[in-house]
Every structure is written in C-alpha cells, then in structure tokens.
Write a protein that holds these residues in place. Structure first.
Motif: not given
Length: 263
Positions: A71-73, A85-88, A121-122, A128-129
């Motif tokens: 999770p930290a990674s 990049f400022g955003k996703l 992982g997904v 996070a995303e």
C-alpha cells in the motif's frame, strides 16, 4: 476503430504494469491518441524503456517503480503523479502474474501470490487513484482482467479465480462512483502471444500434443479456440482502452477483445 477517432489531448494517463506486453501496447495507444502517459512497473528498466518510447511520440512521460502488493508503494506512486503531472484522468491497472498448475498441483504460495498481485493490487491501485480523480471531478479507470475472467481454463484455476474477481470488483466499484463522473471498466484480453501462452513453460508448451512443437501447439490453439483463427495483440487491447478512456457513459462493463471466443 482507429485512435484518431478519439482525442485524449490534455489527458494524463497512468499505466500500472506498463513496462511490456499488453501494458506497453495500451500505453502507446493512449499516447498516440494524445495523452501524456506515465509508466509504473515493478521493473524500473522496463518502465523506463516504455516511457522513452512515449516521449519519442512527442508526449510527456515518466517512469515510476511500484510494488502493487505494498500500500505504501502504491500511495507513493499516486503522490508522484500528482506532484509531477498535477492530475490523473485515466488509470489502467494492468499489473499481473500467471503460473500454471492443476488444482491438485498448486501450492498455497502460488495461490496467494496471484491473489495478492492480480486482485489485491487492483484494489489498492483503484483506491489510491480514486482519491486523486475525485480532486479533478472525473476519471476513467480500466482494470485488466482476462478471457479467463469469463471462462475457466484447466491448469489456471487460481488465475481464473483472480480474474473473475477483478470483473466482480470492477462492476461493484463502478456503481459506487457512477455519480461522480468516474467510470470503471474491465478489459479482457483473449489469446495474446505473451508469457502466459508462449514458450515451453506457457500454455502452448504445456498443452502440446505428443510430437507437437510449442509453435505448432500455439498455431493449433489459435485455430481451435478463436473464431477469427488468429491471436490478438497488445495494440488490439490499446484500441479498446482508448475507447473506454473516451466514453463517459460506459461503466461497470467487462469487455473482451478475443476474436469472438467468448459471449
């Protein structure tokens, strides 16, 4: 369908597991459609190589080393995206592994390894995303499942379970965020000539008949399993990813690119 039909100009995309194979094919397709694309991978050299190819197209890119089990990674990866990049706008969660073995042969470690990377992982990446996409008020998340997420294969029960899980998770998650301008879909590759299928340790080697070479087995399986009679490519997956990255009202779906194999 060509990428020129869908413009992703001004969009920032993150490909997790983008260092090679299907992930790299998706990354290049998004870049050709106009997106700036960051490449995250466990292998820093592979990530850097794909990022360099994207920059040759005139798009911005960066390589990020990530371990989707940690999770930290994963949080550090998203922090890097936001800082640089400022955003996703677009996230493709493609990191995954495969091993072969019947249920009688499988070890608990093999089962746990696949579930940790392919499914946990997904979840970690999506979580996070989502936090960063919410700041922008919209987003497109694409989780790589598999044709094995729709149809069971012998010697792949553990892999099949993980990929069915990705589809179920994707559908439920899509409903949670449907009113937030965020779509979540699963991309299901069919038979692609990557490590799961090719080589003596892949399915075409394991399922070769007596006296049959791995190459002959590969050709036979394409002909026998696929109505179109030929395998799919990473670029084929990239075409669907560009569409899903552009479609505001397609969400919760598990879409296969498999030459007509599945329903």
């Amino acid at each position: 369908m060509t990428n020129s039909q869908f413009s992703l100009d001004g969009k920032i995309a993150l490909i997790v597991g983008g260092g090679r194979g299907i992930g790299a094919g998706i990354a290049m397709s998004l870049a050709k459609a106009g997106a700036d694309v960051l490449i995250a991978d466990f292998d820093a050299d592979l990530a850097g190589g794909t990022a360099a190819e994207i920059e040759k197209l005139g798009r911005r890119s960066a390589a990020i080393t990530v371990d989707v089990r940690d999770p930290a990674s994963v949080q550090a990866m998203i922090a890097t995206v936001e800082r640089d990049f400022g955003k996703l706008d677009i996230a493709v969660n493609n990191a995954g592994i495969v091993s072969l073995g019947s249920v009688a042969e499988l070890t608990v470690q093999q089962w746990d390894d696949l579930m940790t990377i392919n499914l946990r992982g997904v979840f970690l990446c999506c979580q996070a995303e989502l936090a960063l996409m919410r700041k922008g008020g919209s987003g497109r998340i694409i989780n790589t499942s598999s044709i094995a997420g729709k149809i069971g294969f012998p010697d792949l029960a553990h892999y099949t379970a993980s990929k069915f899980g990705v589809i179920g998770f994707t559908n439920a998650f899509a409903k949670e965020v449907a009113r937030e301008g965020i779509t979540v879909n699963a991309l299901c590759p069919g038979i692609v000539g990557t490590g799961m299928w090719r080589g003596d340790t892949g399915l075409s080697g394991r399922w070769a008949q007596d006296g049959e070479s791995e190459e002959q087995s590969w050709e036979r399986h394409q002909s026998a399993l696929l109505p179109q009679g030929e395998a799919q490519t990473p670029e084929d997956m990239g075409q669907l990813a560009v569409f899903l990255a552009s479609a505001p009202h397609v969400t919760g779906q598990a879409m296969a690119v498999d030459g007509g194999f599945s329903l």
